[in-house]
Design an enzyme around this catalytic site. Structure first.
Site, PDB file in Angstrom:
ATOM      1  N   GLY A  47       1.925 -15.521  -5.584  1.00 46.34           N
ATOM      2  CA  GLY A  47       2.462 -16.880  -5.493  1.00 46.34           C
ATOM      3  C   GLY A  47       1.408 -17.853  -5.968  1.00 46.34           C
ATOM      4  O   GLY A  47       0.680 -17.575  -6.912  1.00 46.34           O
ATOM      5  N   CYS A  79      -2.253 -10.407  -6.248  1.00 48.67           N
ATOM      6  CA  CYS A  79      -2.433 -11.545  -7.144  1.00 48.67           C
ATOM      7  C   CYS A  79      -2.990 -12.747  -6.365  1.00 48.67           C
ATOM      8  O   CYS A  79      -4.180 -12.781  -6.071  1.00 48.67           O
ATOM      9  CB  CYS A  79      -1.129 -11.842  -7.875  1.00 48.67           C
ATOM     10  N   ILE A 138       1.009 -11.304 -13.851  1.00 46.93           N
ATOM     11  CA  ILE A 138       1.627 -12.627 -13.960  1.00 46.93           C
ATOM     12  C   ILE A 138       0.579 -13.660 -13.559  1.00 46.93           C
ATOM     13  O   ILE A 138       0.237 -13.775 -12.382  1.00 46.93           O
ATOM     14  CB  ILE A 138       2.871 -12.749 -13.061  1.00 46.93           C
ATOM     15  N   ARG A 139       0.056 -14.381 -14.540  1.00 46.28           N
ATOM     16  CA  ARG A 139      -0.992 -15.388 -14.261  1.00 46.28           C
ATOM     17  C   ARG A 139      -2.040 -14.832 -13.293  1.00 46.28           C
ATOM     18  O   ARG A 139      -2.402 -15.458 -12.302  1.00 46.28           O
ATOM     19  CB  ARG A 139      -0.380 -16.668 -13.706  1.00 46.28           C
ATOM     20  N   HIS A 174       1.374  -6.885  -9.825  1.00 46.66           N
ATOM     21  CA  HIS A 174       2.502  -6.914  -8.889  1.00 46.66           C
ATOM     22  C   HIS A 174       3.243  -5.584  -8.799  1.00 46.66           C
ATOM     23  O   HIS A 174       4.303  -5.410  -9.414  1.00 46.66           O
ATOM     24  CB  HIS A 174       3.486  -8.008  -9.316  1.00 46.66           C
ATOM     25  N   GLU A 176       5.137  -4.565  -6.527  1.00 47.33           N
ATOM     26  CA  GLU A 176       6.460  -4.756  -5.912  1.00 47.33           C
ATOM     27  C   GLU A 176       7.554  -4.994  -6.944  1.00 47.33           C
ATOM     28  O   GLU A 176       8.733  -4.863  -6.640  1.00 47.33           O
ATOM     29  CB  GLU A 176       6.411  -5.912  -4.898  1.00 47.33           C
TER      30      GLU A 176
END
Length: 190
Positions: A47, A79, A138-139, A174, A176
């Site tokens: 997040g 992350c 992701i980032r 990630h 998940e």
């Protein structure tokens, strides 16, 4: 039944539920310090680490969370969760400082630079996980340095991307978002 806490202050905590239920684990969304006492282990999801850090502070969860981790509660940061666990972030002190690593936030670029990259994870391949594993970045933060007591289980782009110290583990990608629950299974065994 083991109850896994999903830090639910912000981020992708719901994406872990299908893997946990497939493994027969219970889960509970955690949004306050009292909730931390009702779980056996905790996942800090991906997040926005800045937003999650502010909520942890605002809801007075930092000290109780540090105490539970010090008492041996397993925790997995994904992350942004890895950023929150880190000792050093962008050259300054991290929020929780329970994992002796130094990270740079969003080091691989913006959302458009997000990608999937196959990585070898021998410790999970031995447990029947996919090898190579399709890691989704992701980032993502970059782990710049690890303390001598930190095990590096996988690398991508020459950087550590899956690290562990005792019962504290972090991934900069990630798991998940894949169909393979091998990371959740590994975490349940900590």
């Amino acid at each position: 039944m083991t109850v896994v806490g999903l830090l639910g202050l912000q981020g992708a905590f719901l994406d872990h539920i299908r893997h946990l239920t497939s493994l027969g684990a219970g889960y509970r969304i955690i949004r306050d310090a009292a909730g931390l006492m009702a779980v056996d282990r905790l996942i800090i999801p991906g997040g926005e680490s800045t937003v999650m850090g502010k909520f942890l502070q605002e809801f007075r969860m930092i000290d109780p969370l540090r105490a539970r981790i010090a008492q041996g509660m397993p925790v997995w940061g994904i992350c942004a969760g890895a950023v929150l666990l880190a000792g050093t972030v962008d050259g300054g002190p991290g929020r929780l400082q329970v994992l002796p690593v130094s990270v740079a936030r969003n080091a691989y670029g913006r959302q458009l630079a997000s990608r999937e990259h196959d990585i070898d994870i021998p410790i999970l391949a031995a447990a029947g996980g996919a090898s190579p594993f399709p890691a989704v970045f992701i980032r993502s933060p970059r782990i710049l340095a690890v303390g001598p007591e930190v095990a590096v289980h996988a690398r991508a782009f020459k950087d550590p991307v899956f690290v562990q110290k005792g019962r504290v583990m972090a991934t900069t990608f990630h798991p998940e978002l894949t169909m393979d629950p091998v990371f959740h299974h590994y975490f349940m065994g900590l």
